[in-house]
Scaffold this motif. Structure first.
Motif, PDB file in Angstrom:
ATOM      1  N   ARG A  84       8.021   5.676  -3.002  1.00  0.00           N
ATOM      2  CA  ARG A  84       7.802   4.229  -3.054  1.00  0.00           C
ATOM      3  C   ARG A  84       9.002   3.511  -3.662  1.00  0.00           C
ATOM      4  O   ARG A  84       9.414   2.434  -3.190  1.00  0.00           O
ATOM      5  N   CYS A  87      11.901   3.195  -1.138  1.00  0.00           N
ATOM      6  CA  CYS A  87      11.664   2.153  -0.136  1.00  0.00           C
ATOM      7  C   CYS A  87      11.773   0.758  -0.739  1.00  0.00           C
ATOM      8  O   CYS A  87      12.338  -0.156  -0.134  1.00  0.00           O
ATOM      9  N   ALA A  88      11.239   0.587  -1.943  1.00  0.00           N
ATOM     10  CA  ALA A  88      11.314  -0.710  -2.613  1.00  0.00           C
ATOM     11  C   ALA A  88      12.758  -1.082  -2.912  1.00  0.00           C
ATOM     12  O   ALA A  88      13.152  -2.253  -2.794  1.00  0.00           O
ATOM     13  N   TYR A  91      14.485  -2.536   0.191  1.00  0.00           N
ATOM     14  CA  TYR A  91      14.122  -3.935   0.442  1.00  0.00           C
ATOM     15  C   TYR A  91      14.882  -4.868  -0.495  1.00  0.00           C
ATOM     16  O   TYR A  91      15.443  -5.883  -0.065  1.00  0.00           O
ATOM     17  N   GLU A 181      12.379  -9.327   5.830  1.00  0.00           N
ATOM     18  CA  GLU A 181      10.965  -9.249   5.466  1.00  0.00           C
ATOM     19  C   GLU A 181      10.231  -8.152   6.223  1.00  0.00           C
ATOM     20  O   GLU A 181       9.103  -7.794   5.861  1.00  0.00           O
ATOM     21  N   SER A 184       9.449  -5.694   3.650  1.00  0.00           N
ATOM     22  CA  SER A 184       8.730  -6.127   2.453  1.00  0.00           C
ATOM     23  C   SER A 184       7.590  -5.172   2.082  1.00  0.00           C
ATOM     24  O   SER A 184       7.262  -5.035   0.903  1.00  0.00           O
ATOM     25  N   ASP A 185       6.978  -4.527   3.077  1.00  0.00           N
ATOM     26  CA  ASP A 185       5.896  -3.573   2.803  1.00  0.00           C
ATOM     27  C   ASP A 185       6.328  -2.156   3.172  1.00  0.00           C
ATOM     28  O   ASP A 185       5.507  -1.316   3.540  1.00  0.00           O
ATOM     29  N   ASP A 188       4.514   0.903   1.585  1.00  0.00           N
ATOM     30  CA  ASP A 188       3.179   1.163   2.134  1.00  0.00           C
ATOM     31  C   ASP A 188       3.266   1.819   3.503  1.00  0.00           C
ATOM     32  O   ASP A 188       2.520   2.747   3.819  1.00  0.00           O
ATOM     33  N   ARG A 189       4.184   1.320   4.339  1.00  0.00           N
ATOM     34  CA  ARG A 189       4.312   1.879   5.697  1.00  0.00           C
ATOM     35  C   ARG A 189       4.803   3.321   5.656  1.00  0.00           C
ATOM     36  O   ARG A 189       4.388   4.156   6.450  1.00  0.00           O
ATOM     37  N   ASP A 192       1.914   5.508   4.713  1.00  0.00           N
ATOM     38  CA  ASP A 192       1.056   5.697   5.885  1.00  0.00           C
ATOM     39  C   ASP A 192       1.658   6.737   6.824  1.00  0.00           C
ATOM     40  O   ASP A 192       0.958   7.598   7.357  1.00  0.00           O
TER      41      ASP A 192
END
Length: 202
Positions: A84, A87-88, A91, A181, A184-185, A188-189, A192
């Motif tokens: 996480r 990935c963050a 972004y 954007e 932005s998630d 989470d993706r 998944d």
């Protein structure tokens, strides 16, 4: 004693910036020297060609980037937190680059690798080598996540390669659409995509 020159470092910085902001093919030796504020004669003192400069510049970039990956993917950090955080961070970084340059720049390695393909073997091999090492960070996090029952079972090597493909593909889409954007998630993706299991609560 004469002043130590940092011309080679400035040339590498200039090359990295131009390759990322524009493309390898679009930049010339003159462009690099102009950006670095270095005379053309000095360029050929340090480098035999634009290709050699690109390879050495990628090496320098990787040494800096590796330090960041060592921190983010530290085994002392829970595996899902590593994923996480990575990935963050992308972004946040791509948002910063868009604010500075006016558009999404994407991943310099994949942009360069896609452009070069088989035209410049030394650059292609360097890009492949770096991407392979980056994949190993993902593999370690996935193995640890599976061992903790947090990621679905499956070949961790295959999962890591797919994770890298998803990772780089998302960044490429952000660049293609000039839309940061889309990331932005991202965390989470990615979870998944990897089949991260939510902890069971009482």
């Amino acid at each position: 004693m004469g002043r130590t020159s940092d011309a080679d470092q400035r040339l590498m910085d200039a090359a990295l910036s131009l390759m990322w902001e524009e493309s390898y093919g679009a930049m010339s030796v003159d462009d690099i020297c102009r950006r670095a504020d270095v005379r053309k004669g000095s360029f050929y003192y340090y480098f035999t060609s634009k290709e050699e400069l690109a390879v050495k510049a990628l090496d320098r970039m990787w040494q800096d980037h590796k330090k960041q990956l060592d921190e983010v993917f530290s085994p002392s950090i829970p595996p899902i937190d590593r994923i996480r955080a990575r990935c963050a961070a992308v972004y946040e970084f791509q948002s910063q680059m868009k604010a500075e340059h006016g558009h999404v720049l994407g991943c310099p390695l994949c942009s360069l690798g896609s452009e070069i393909c088989n035209l410049h073997e030394a650059i292609r091999d360097k890009v492949r080598s770096i991407l392979e090492i980056k994949t190993q960070y993902w593999e370690a996090a996935i193995r640890d996540g599976q061992a903790a029952g947090l990621i679905e079972p499956g070949d961790p090597v295959c999962k890591a390669r797919c994770a890298m493909a998803f990772f780089e593909g998302m960044i490429a889409q952000a660049r293609l659409h000039d839309d940061v954007e889309r990331l932005s998630d991202f965390a989470d993706r990615m979870c998944d995509h990897l089949g991260v299991r939510l902890p069971v609560t009482a």
